[in-house]
Design a protein around this motif. Sequence first.
Motif, PDB file in Angstrom:
ATOM      1  N   ASP A 111      10.878 -23.077 -26.522  1.00  0.00           N
ATOM      2  CA  ASP A 111      11.288 -21.822 -25.927  1.00  0.00           C
ATOM      3  C   ASP A 111      11.005 -20.661 -26.878  1.00  0.00           C
ATOM      4  O   ASP A 111      10.574 -19.596 -26.454  1.00  0.00           O
ATOM      5  CB  ASP A 111      12.780 -21.868 -25.602  1.00  0.00           C
TER       6      ASP A 111
ATOM      7  N   ARG B 156       7.357 -19.929 -26.877  1.00  0.00           N
ATOM      8  CA  ARG B 156       7.000 -19.296 -25.607  1.00  0.00           C
ATOM      9  C   ARG B 156       7.422 -17.830 -25.620  1.00  0.00           C
ATOM     10  O   ARG B 156       6.699 -16.948 -25.166  1.00  0.00           O
ATOM     11  CB  ARG B 156       7.668 -20.022 -24.445  1.00  0.00           C
TER      12      ARG B 156
ATOM     13  N   ARG C   1       3.256  -9.086 -23.729  1.00  0.00           N
ATOM     14  CA  ARG C   1       3.937  -7.967 -23.094  1.00  0.00           C
ATOM     15  C   ARG C   1       3.720  -6.674 -23.876  1.00  0.00           C
ATOM     16  O   ARG C   1       3.319  -5.650 -23.322  1.00  0.00           O
ATOM     17  CB  ARG C   1       5.433  -8.271 -23.021  1.00  0.00           C
TER      18      ARG C   1
ATOM     19  N   SER D 193       1.504  -3.286 -22.919  1.00  0.00           N
ATOM     20  CA  SER D 193       2.144  -1.994 -22.696  1.00  0.00           C
ATOM     21  C   SER D 193       1.801  -0.954 -23.743  1.00  0.00           C
ATOM     22  O   SER D 193       1.837   0.232 -23.461  1.00  0.00           O
ATOM     23  CB  SER D 193       3.665  -2.155 -22.658  1.00  0.00           C
TER      24      SER D 193
ATOM     25  N   LYS E  35       9.402  -0.925 -30.998  1.00  0.00           N
ATOM     26  CA  LYS E  35      10.420  -0.635 -29.991  1.00  0.00           C
ATOM     27  C   LYS E  35      10.383  -1.648 -28.858  1.00  0.00           C
ATOM     28  O   LYS E  35      11.422  -2.097 -28.368  1.00  0.00           O
ATOM     29  CB  LYS E  35      10.205   0.768 -29.417  1.00  0.00           C
ATOM     30  N   CYS E  36       9.168  -2.004 -28.453  1.00  0.00           N
ATOM     31  CA  CYS E  36       9.000  -2.968 -27.370  1.00  0.00           C
ATOM     32  C   CYS E  36       9.676  -4.288 -27.724  1.00  0.00           C
ATOM     33  O   CYS E  36      10.433  -4.844 -26.925  1.00  0.00           O
ATOM     34  CB  CYS E  36       7.502  -3.173 -27.123  1.00  0.00           C
TER      35      CYS E  36
ATOM     36  N   GLN F  67      11.989  -4.966 -30.124  1.00  0.00           N
ATOM     37  CA  GLN F  67      13.437  -4.847 -30.279  1.00  0.00           C
ATOM     38  C   GLN F  67      14.130  -4.687 -28.941  1.00  0.00           C
ATOM     39  O   GLN F  67      15.170  -5.308 -28.679  1.00  0.00           O
ATOM     40  CB  GLN F  67      13.768  -3.653 -31.174  1.00  0.00           C
ATOM     41  N   LYS F  68      13.558  -3.860 -28.095  1.00  0.00           N
ATOM     42  CA  LYS F  68      14.169  -3.635 -26.792  1.00  0.00           C
ATOM     43  C   LYS F  68      14.216  -4.912 -25.974  1.00  0.00           C
ATOM     44  O   LYS F  68      15.210  -5.230 -25.331  1.00  0.00           O
ATOM     45  CB  LYS F  68      13.444  -2.533 -26.029  1.00  0.00           C
ATOM     46  N   PHE F  69      13.113  -5.676 -25.998  1.00  0.00           N
ATOM     47  CA  PHE F  69      13.099  -6.899 -25.220  1.00  0.00           C
ATOM     48  C   PHE F  69      14.166  -7.873 -25.711  1.00  0.00           C
ATOM     49  O   PHE F  69      14.848  -8.519 -24.917  1.00  0.00           O
ATOM     50  CB  PHE F  69      11.722  -7.578 -25.250  1.00  0.00           C
TER      51      PHE F  69
ATOM     52  N   LYS G 159      16.980  -7.164 -27.221  1.00  0.00           N
ATOM     53  CA  LYS G 159      18.305  -6.673 -26.818  1.00  0.00           C
ATOM     54  C   LYS G 159      18.530  -6.908 -25.321  1.00  0.00           C
ATOM     55  O   LYS G 159      19.625  -7.274 -24.886  1.00  0.00           O
ATOM     56  CB  LYS G 159      18.451  -5.185 -27.135  1.00  0.00           C
ATOM     57  N   HIS G 160      17.475  -6.669 -24.558  1.00  0.00           N
ATOM     58  CA  HIS G 160      17.531  -6.889 -23.118  1.00  0.00           C
ATOM     59  C   HIS G 160      17.861  -8.349 -22.824  1.00  0.00           C
ATOM     60  O   HIS G 160      18.769  -8.662 -22.043  1.00  0.00           O
ATOM     61  CB  HIS G 160      16.190  -6.501 -22.510  1.00  0.00           C
ATOM     62  N   SER G 161      17.147  -9.254 -23.484  1.00  0.00           N
ATOM     63  CA  SER G 161      17.335 -10.685 -23.280  1.00  0.00           C
ATOM     64  C   SER G 161      18.756 -11.104 -23.651  1.00  0.00           C
ATOM     65  O   SER G 161      19.385 -11.915 -22.961  1.00  0.00           O
ATOM     66  CB  SER G 161      16.317 -11.445 -24.129  1.00  0.00           C
TER      67      SER G 161
ATOM     68  N   ARG H  74      21.446  -9.201 -23.527  1.00  0.00           N
ATOM     69  CA  ARG H  74      22.383  -8.710 -22.516  1.00  0.00           C
ATOM     70  C   ARG H  74      22.318  -9.563 -21.254  1.00  0.00           C
ATOM     71  O   ARG H  74      23.343  -9.921 -20.682  1.00  0.00           O
ATOM     72  CB  ARG H  74      22.087  -7.241 -22.191  1.00  0.00           C
ATOM     73  N   VAL H  75      21.099  -9.870 -20.835  1.00  0.00           N
ATOM     74  CA  VAL H  75      20.937 -10.737 -19.669  1.00  0.00           C
ATOM     75  C   VAL H  75      21.640 -12.070 -19.927  1.00  0.00           C
ATOM     76  O   VAL H  75      22.325 -12.591 -19.051  1.00  0.00           O
ATOM     77  CB  VAL H  75      19.441 -10.984 -19.350  1.00  0.00           C
ATOM     78  N   GLY H  76      21.500 -12.590 -21.132  1.00  0.00           N
ATOM     79  CA  GLY H  76      22.150 -13.850 -21.488  1.00  0.00           C
ATOM     80  C   GLY H  76      23.651 -13.785 -21.345  1.00  0.00           C
ATOM     81  O   GLY H  76      24.284 -14.708 -20.811  1.00  0.00           O
TER      82      GLY H  76
END
Lengths: 87, 66
Positions: free
Chosen positions: A25, A28, A36, A40, A60-61, A63-65, A67-69, A71-73
Amino acid sequence: MDFSQLTANDQQAMEAIVARKQMKDFSRLFTSLVDRCFTSCVDDFTSRSLTSREDECVSKCTQKFLKHSERVGARFQEENQKIAGGN
Amino acid sequence: AGQLDMITDTFNKLVNSCHAKCISTRYLEADLNKGESVCIDRCVAKFFAVNTKVGEQMQQIGSQRQ
């Protein structure tokens, strides 16, 4: 996941499986993140090295991803607990 | 292990879908802003709702076929 009901041997086997999956994982995640952020952020081919804008964008891309992951978790766990708890 | 696969698969799809729907790809900053955070929370909730609804409807189709 609760493995405490399994025998010691089965627990070890499950832990090995989980460790292997985590490694897979992680690699991946790495390749998808590269893909990604490259897609972008990079669009200037007047030189071989990243422009400072592209360099910052990639930072930024990434770090943001992450943090996003994260939060989704957290939300994912909450939703799963609702289902398991049977609201 | 099959169940673990399904859960991680669902999680990965969730992360990708909500990123596409909520995160601007201009990458102006490293942190999540308030709008993005709220969007993510709602996105996860809706994803689960869709998951449930699709499951219900497929069960219906399955029982109709019998």
